[in-house]
Structure formats: structure tokens, C-alpha cells
Design a protein around this motif. Structure first.
Motif, PDB file in Angstrom:
ATOM      1  N   LEU A   1       0.827  -1.204   0.000  1.00 12.22           N
ATOM      2  CA  LEU A   1       0.000   0.000   0.000  1.00 12.22           C
ATOM      3  C   LEU A   1       0.864   1.257   0.000  1.00 12.22           C
ATOM      4  O   LEU A   1       2.021   1.231   0.420  1.00 12.22           O
ATOM      5  CB  LEU A   1      -0.906   0.007   1.234  1.00 12.22           C
ATOM      6  CG  LEU A   1      -1.874  -1.166   1.370  1.00 12.22           C
ATOM      7  CD1 LEU A   1      -2.656  -1.044   2.675  1.00 12.22           C
ATOM      8  CD2 LEU A   1      -2.828  -1.229   0.179  1.00 12.22           C
ATOM      9  N   PHE A   2       0.264   2.366  -0.462  1.00 11.96           N
ATOM     10  CA  PHE A   2       0.985   3.642  -0.449  1.00 11.96           C
ATOM     11  C   PHE A   2       0.581   4.494   0.745  1.00 11.96           C
ATOM     12  O   PHE A   2       1.349   5.327   1.203  1.00 11.96           O
ATOM     13  CB  PHE A   2       0.719   4.422  -1.742  1.00 11.96           C
ATOM     14  CG  PHE A   2       1.554   5.667  -1.855  1.00 11.96           C
ATOM     15  CD1 PHE A   2       2.896   5.595  -2.177  1.00 11.96           C
ATOM     16  CD2 PHE A   2       0.990   6.925  -1.627  1.00 11.96           C
ATOM     17  CE1 PHE A   2       3.676   6.752  -2.272  1.00 11.96           C
ATOM     18  CE2 PHE A   2       1.749   8.074  -1.715  1.00 11.96           C
ATOM     19  CZ  PHE A   2       3.097   7.984  -2.036  1.00 11.96           C
ATOM     20  N   LEU A   3      -0.626   4.314   1.234  1.00 15.71           N
ATOM     21  CA  LEU A   3      -1.175   5.101   2.346  1.00 15.71           C
ATOM     22  C   LEU A   3      -1.124   6.595   2.026  1.00 15.71           C
ATOM     23  O   LEU A   3      -0.506   7.390   2.729  1.00 15.71           O
ATOM     24  CB  LEU A   3      -0.377   4.813   3.634  1.00 15.71           C
ATOM     25  CG  LEU A   3      -0.263   3.339   4.033  1.00 15.71           C
ATOM     26  CD1 LEU A   3       0.573   3.197   5.299  1.00 15.71           C
ATOM     27  CD2 LEU A   3      -1.652   2.741   4.227  1.00 15.71           C
ATOM     28  N   PRO A   4      -1.800   7.007   0.953  1.00 19.27           N
ATOM     29  CA  PRO A   4      -1.721   8.398   0.492  1.00 19.27           C
ATOM     30  C   PRO A   4      -2.196   9.450   1.481  1.00 19.27           C
ATOM     31  O   PRO A   4      -1.724  10.589   1.452  1.00 19.27           O
ATOM     32  CB  PRO A   4      -2.599   8.393  -0.765  1.00 19.27           C
ATOM     33  CG  PRO A   4      -3.579   7.280  -0.518  1.00 19.27           C
ATOM     34  CD  PRO A   4      -2.760   6.228   0.165  1.00 19.27           C
ATOM     35  N   ASP A   5      -3.133   9.074   2.355  1.00 17.23           N
ATOM     36  CA  ASP A   5      -3.683  10.055   3.283  1.00 17.23           C
ATOM     37  C   ASP A   5      -2.963  10.095   4.629  1.00 17.23           C
ATOM     38  O   ASP A   5      -3.320  10.878   5.507  1.00 17.23           O
ATOM     39  CB  ASP A   5      -5.173   9.782   3.508  1.00 17.23           C
ATOM     40  CG  ASP A   5      -5.968   9.894   2.215  1.00 17.23           C
ATOM     41  OD1 ASP A   5      -5.638  10.777   1.400  1.00 17.23           O
ATOM     42  OD2 ASP A   5      -6.903   9.100   2.014  1.00 17.23           O
ATOM     43  N   ASP A   6      -1.953   9.251   4.781  1.00 16.99           N
ATOM     44  CA  ASP A   6      -1.169   9.278   6.012  1.00 16.99           C
ATOM     45  C   ASP A   6      -0.268  10.498   6.047  1.00 16.99           C
ATOM     46  O   ASP A   6       0.220  10.963   5.006  1.00 16.99           O
ATOM     47  CB  ASP A   6      -0.296   8.023   6.123  1.00 16.99           C
ATOM     48  CG  ASP A   6      -1.058   6.839   6.696  1.00 16.99           C
ATOM     49  OD1 ASP A   6      -2.302   6.889   6.695  1.00 16.99           O
ATOM     50  OD2 ASP A   6      -0.405   5.870   7.128  1.00 16.99           O
ATOM     51  N   ALA A   7      -0.043  11.025   7.238  1.00 16.48           N
ATOM     52  CA  ALA A   7       0.858  12.171   7.379  1.00 16.48           C
ATOM     53  C   ALA A   7       2.282  11.756   7.015  1.00 16.48           C
ATOM     54  O   ALA A   7       2.734  10.674   7.377  1.00 16.48           O
ATOM     55  CB  ALA A   7       0.813  12.698   8.811  1.00 16.48           C
ATOM     56  N   LEU A   8       2.956  12.608   6.282  1.00 10.31           N
ATOM     57  CA  LEU A   8       4.344  12.357   5.898  1.00 10.31           C
ATOM     58  C   LEU A   8       5.250  12.665   7.076  1.00 10.31           C
ATOM     59  O   LEU A   8       5.145  13.722   7.703  1.00 10.31           O
ATOM     60  CB  LEU A   8       4.718  13.255   4.718  1.00 10.31           C
ATOM     61  CG  LEU A   8       6.135  13.075   4.167  1.00 10.31           C
ATOM     62  CD1 LEU A   8       6.197  11.833   3.292  1.00 10.31           C
ATOM     63  CD2 LEU A   8       6.544  14.308   3.367  1.00 10.31           C
ATOM     64  N   THR A   9       6.142  11.751   7.401  1.00  8.66           N
ATOM     65  CA  THR A   9       7.080  12.001   8.499  1.00  8.66           C
ATOM     66  C   THR A   9       8.342  12.674   7.969  1.00  8.66           C
ATOM     67  O   THR A   9       8.623  12.640   6.763  1.00  8.66           O
ATOM     68  CB  THR A   9       7.483  10.687   9.195  1.00  8.66           C
ATOM     69  OG1 THR A   9       8.265   9.885   8.291  1.00  8.66           O
ATOM     70  CG2 THR A   9       6.258   9.912   9.641  1.00  8.66           C
ATOM     71  N   ARG A  10       9.100  13.250   8.874  1.00  9.37           N
ATOM     72  CA  ARG A  10      10.341  13.916   8.473  1.00  9.37           C
ATOM     73  C   ARG A  10      11.336  12.918   7.872  1.00  9.37           C
ATOM     74  O   ARG A  10      12.055  13.239   6.937  1.00  9.37           O
ATOM     75  CB  ARG A  10      10.942  14.627   9.684  1.00  9.37           C
ATOM     76  CG  ARG A  10      10.155  15.873  10.086  1.00  9.37           C
ATOM     77  CD  ARG A  10      10.569  16.418  11.437  1.00  9.37           C
ATOM     78  NE  ARG A  10      11.995  16.663  11.564  1.00  9.37           N
ATOM     79  CZ  ARG A  10      12.646  17.730  11.072  1.00  9.37           C
ATOM     80  NH1 ARG A  10      11.942  18.655  10.422  1.00  9.37           N
ATOM     81  NH2 ARG A  10      13.939  17.888  11.248  1.00  9.37           N
TER      82      ARG A  10
END
Length: 268
Positions: free
Chosen positions: A54-63
């Protein structure tokens, strides 16, 4: 005959499965606003999915994720050395964080940590993109009047940290960030899909700058068409370590709402 029928049945099932999930990632269907940008970046080894595919497009991007994607994008011969100057960074992200920090794209916190699991805000993303494109001097050169002329149309422009206003104005003026429903939402976490959209637009801007054809800042934001799935499928996948860099010629139009830009103004 029975074997032939079985083979045909399996072929039909496989074809239906392919049509059901024509995308690299099953959770990023063709109808997703960032689909084409994600497909293009994935084809070049700039972004990847989880172990489950999965790509998890709506997950927050981490640093940490942002550092890896940036280095894969701008320094494809990385990751380089696994050592890191940050005590809280190890494993997969260590070489990418080290590289991103070494070139000044991302910085640590006053206490010496990098905090790789912390979300990257939209405001922070603006600063990171400006640095990675080598446009810091241009951002610093903007007058307050120029900055106001770009940000005044957003209802929450007052929420943008003072030190970040030049960077946010620059990326908005170039059409890399468009805001969402008349708001910048500068302190909201950047999602993985939004980051992909911004990278796609930034890559085209980098190509134009390198070719001496950079669009005028704050003019009508340039727009480029998105290649269809057939064209995307023809792009070979790359090892992010490879020094070879494919040219990405077209991306989602800058008018697509990408929802933009921080959580802690002490770090960018």
C-alpha cells in the motif's frame, strides 16, 4: 480441453484483477487526485509503498520519509554513508537524513535531534522544497509587498510563521502549492499524496530552470498535462541509487487542490 479451459479461466481472472487495480498501489486508484504524480514518482524509484504493497496516500508524511523522498529525487546516487549526526535516527532513514542534512535541505532541532517520526507540516514543506530547488536566495529577495500580494488571498495567511512567509509565498507564486478552499493550513501535516503532488510540480520547475525556461514567478501559474496510464507504464523502474535520472515532463496541473504546509517552527 479441460486444461485449456482452465488456462483461459485463469487468464480472465488475472486480467480482471489487473483492470480492478491498474495502479502500482491498490489504495491509489486512477480517480485519486495524486494518482499520476504518485505513479510517475514510483516509476523513478522516488516513492515506494509499505511491505503490504500500500501507499497510504492520506497518512501524514514524516520527516524521515520526506528526507528519503527528497534524496531519491534530487540525489539519485544516494544513500551514501549510513552514519548520522542525529542520535535519534537509525536504520533505513539514516543515510537519507544524513544526505538531506548535509546539503542543508532539512535541519535538526536545537536539542540536536532530528525527530524522524514527527509529521512534516505544510509550512515546513515549503521551506524544504525551496532549499532543494536552490531558490533560497530568490525567496529571501522577495519584498514584503510581493509576499503580501501572493498570500493575501488566503484567509489564514496570518498563521504562517514570519520566517516562513518568503518560502511559502515563493512556492505559491510558482504554483507548487495551491492551498485548499482558500486556506493554506500552514500547520497541518503534509500527507504522502500531497507531498507527491508538490514533488511532481517541483520536478517540472527544476527541469524548466535547468533549461533556462523557468516560468515567471507570480504570473499565471503554469499548468502541465498529466501523462496517461499507458505512458506511465512505459517508464522503466529505477534503482534510487542509480545516477541515471529520467526526465519527468508532465504532472498534475497546479490548480489541483493539494491541501499545503508545520508543527514546530524551531525546525525546518
Amino acid at each position: 480441453t479441460t486444461l485449456l479451459m482452465a488456462a483461459l479461466l485463469l487468464a480472465c481472472i488475472a486480467a480482471e484483477a489487473a483492470l480492478a487495480h491498474p495502479s502500482t498501489f491498490p489504495d491509489v486508484p486512477e480517480s485519486h487526485p495524486a494518482h499520476d504524480a504518485i505513479e510517475l514518482l514510483a516509476a523513478r524509484g522516488i516513492v515506494g509503498g509499505t511491505a503490504s504493497g500500500l501507499f497510504l496516500p492520506d497518512d501524514a508524511l514524516t520527516r524521515g520519509q520526506a528526507a528519503k523522498m527528497l534524496v531519491n529525487w534530487r540525489v539519485p546516487q544516494a544513500p551514501g554513508t549510513p552514519e548520522t549526526i542525529f542520535p535519534d535516527v537509525e536504520g533505513t532513514f539514516a543515510p537519507f537524513v544524513t544526505s538531506a542534512s548535509a546539503v542543508g535541505w532539512m535541519k535538526g532541532y536545537p536539542d540536536g535531534t532530528f525527530r524522524p517520526d514527527l509529521s512534516l507540516t505544510r509550512e515546513q514543506m515549503a521551506a524544504v522544497v525551496v532549499r532543494s530547488l536552490g531558490l533560497e536566495a530568490k525567496a529571501r529577495g522577495l519584498t514584503e509587498g510581493e509576499i503580501d500580494s501572493v498570500l493575501h488571498r488566503f484567509a489564514d495567511e496570518g498563521s504562517v510563521t514570519v520566517s516562513s512567509r518568503p518560502s511559502v509565498a515563493l512556492v505559491v507564486g510558482y504554483g507548487l502549492f495551491t492551498g485548499n478552499a482558500g486556506r493554506l493550513n500552514p500547520w497541518d501535516p503534509m500527507t504522502r499524496a500531497q507531498f507527491s503532488l508538490v514533488l511532481a510540480r517541483a520536478d517540472e520547475l527544476a527541469e524548466r530552470i535547468a533549461a533556462g525556461m523557468a516560468p515567471a514567478w507570480r504570473a499565471t501559474a503554469w499548468k502541465s498535462s498529466v501523462p496517461n496510464v499507458a505512458k506511465i507504464a512505459s517508464i522503466p523502474r529505477m534503482n534510487p541509487k542509480s545516477p541515471t535520472r529520467l526526465t519527468m515532463k508532465a504532472f498534475l496541473p497546479a490548480s489541483a487542490a493539494d491541501g499545503l504546509v508545520n508543527q514546530n517552527p524551531m525546525s525546518r
